[in-house]
Design an enzyme around this catalytic site. Structure first.
Site, short mmCIF file in Angstrom:
data_model
loop_
_atom_site.label_atom_id
_atom_site.label_comp_id
_atom_site.label_asym_id
_atom_site.label_seq_id
_atom_site.Cartn_x
_atom_site.Cartn_y
_atom_site.Cartn_z
N ASN A 32 -10.57 -3.44 -6.59
CA ASN A 32 -9.78 -2.49 -7.40
C ASN A 32 -10.42 -2.18 -8.75
O ASN A 32 -10.03 -1.20 -9.40
CB ASN A 32 -8.36 -3.00 -7.62
CG ASN A 32 -7.48 -2.89 -6.40
OD1 ASN A 32 -6.48 -3.59 -6.27
ND2 ASN A 32 -7.84 -2.02 -5.46
N SER A 40 -7.00 -6.35 -6.03
CA SER A 40 -8.13 -6.94 -5.31
C SER A 40 -9.40 -6.92 -6.15
O SER A 40 -9.47 -6.21 -7.17
CB SER A 40 -8.38 -6.18 -4.00
OG SER A 40 -9.02 -4.94 -4.27
N ASP A 88 0.84 -1.20 0.00
CA ASP A 88 0.00 0.00 0.00
C ASP A 88 0.88 1.25 0.00
O ASP A 88 1.94 1.27 0.61
CB ASP A 88 -0.89 -0.01 1.24
CG ASP A 88 -2.03 0.97 1.15
OD1 ASP A 88 -2.28 1.49 0.05
OD2 ASP A 88 -2.69 1.21 2.19
#
Length: 229
Positions: free
Chosen positions: A65, A62, A17
């Site tokens: 996303n 993910s 992240d």
């Protein structure tokens, strides 16, 4: 599901992240943050080999996303293709095995073709397994595993664990999240049941092998009781 071995780190997972924040801090395009994030992936995979990890799982894309702007999703797909084309051979020759968790077949055909070629190229390797979570969400994974277990018979923790995408990997020992956020974001929820967690303020593009080494050292200092005393 078996518990991790006390004191030994075999499997590390990372929520990568902070690419966007890295770029924003420098007044740079978000796409450049993702590009620098790929450079961090290269460093950390090489470091995982050197540190003797059996598995390194990276949260790359993910199921949520897809809600990002189309141009950002396209940039991420382009970076993934370039990474496979430029780095696969190095990792393959170093004995790294690639494994994908999640539904990568939802991507465009050219991306799927590259991924499947990379999987085939490294399938026989016996070194560190580089696990990439693509179009992955833990809720979806657990639901799929439960359906598969039910189709075969009894539903128990053991039968569900046997159907997870990670069933052939060592139990998860350590889960790291970069950028200062303190949440799991639908990542390896089942597998993290007995894992140690480490949250760092370091943004992913700045993450180095030394940070990984320090995290593993921190893991070694923790007293893991698995619910006991």
């Amino acid at each position: 599901m078996s518990k991790p071995e006390p004191g030994r780190v075999r499997h590390v997972a990372i929520i990568m992240d902070g690419n966007g924040r890295w770029a924003k801090k420098r007044l740079l395009p978000r796409a450049l943050g993702h590009q620098k994030g790929v450079e961090a992936v290269r460093r950390v995979v090489r470091g995982a080999r050197e540190l003797g990890l059996e598995a390194l799982t990276l949260y790359a894309f993910s199921t949520e996303n897809w809600g990002r702007p189309e141009d950002e999703v396209a940039d991420l797909m382009g970076l993934m293709k370039r990474f496979i084309l430029s780095d696969l051979e190095e990792f393959a020759q170093a004995g790294v095995r690639l494994k994908i968790i999640g539904d990568y077949k939802a991507f465009k055909p050219d991306v799927v073709e590259l991924i499947e070629g990379a999987l085939a190229r490294t399938a026989a390797n016996t070194g560190t397994t580089m696990v990439v979570a693509l179009n992955y969400g833990s809720h979806d994974e657990i639901a799929r595993a439960a359906r598969s277990a039910a189709a075969k018979g009894a539903i128990t923790p053991e039968t569900i664990a046997a159907e997870l995408d990670t069933a052939d990997l060592p139990p998860l020992d350590l889960l790291i999240r970069t950028s200062g956020e303190v949440r799991l974001s639908n990542f390896l929820l089942w597998q993290a049941a007995y894992a140690e967690m480490l949250f760092t303020d370091v943004l992913w593009p700045d993450f180095t092998v030394d940070h990984l080494r320090d995290a593993i050292a921190e893991f070694g200092r923790r007293d893991r009781r698995y619910g006991g005393r």
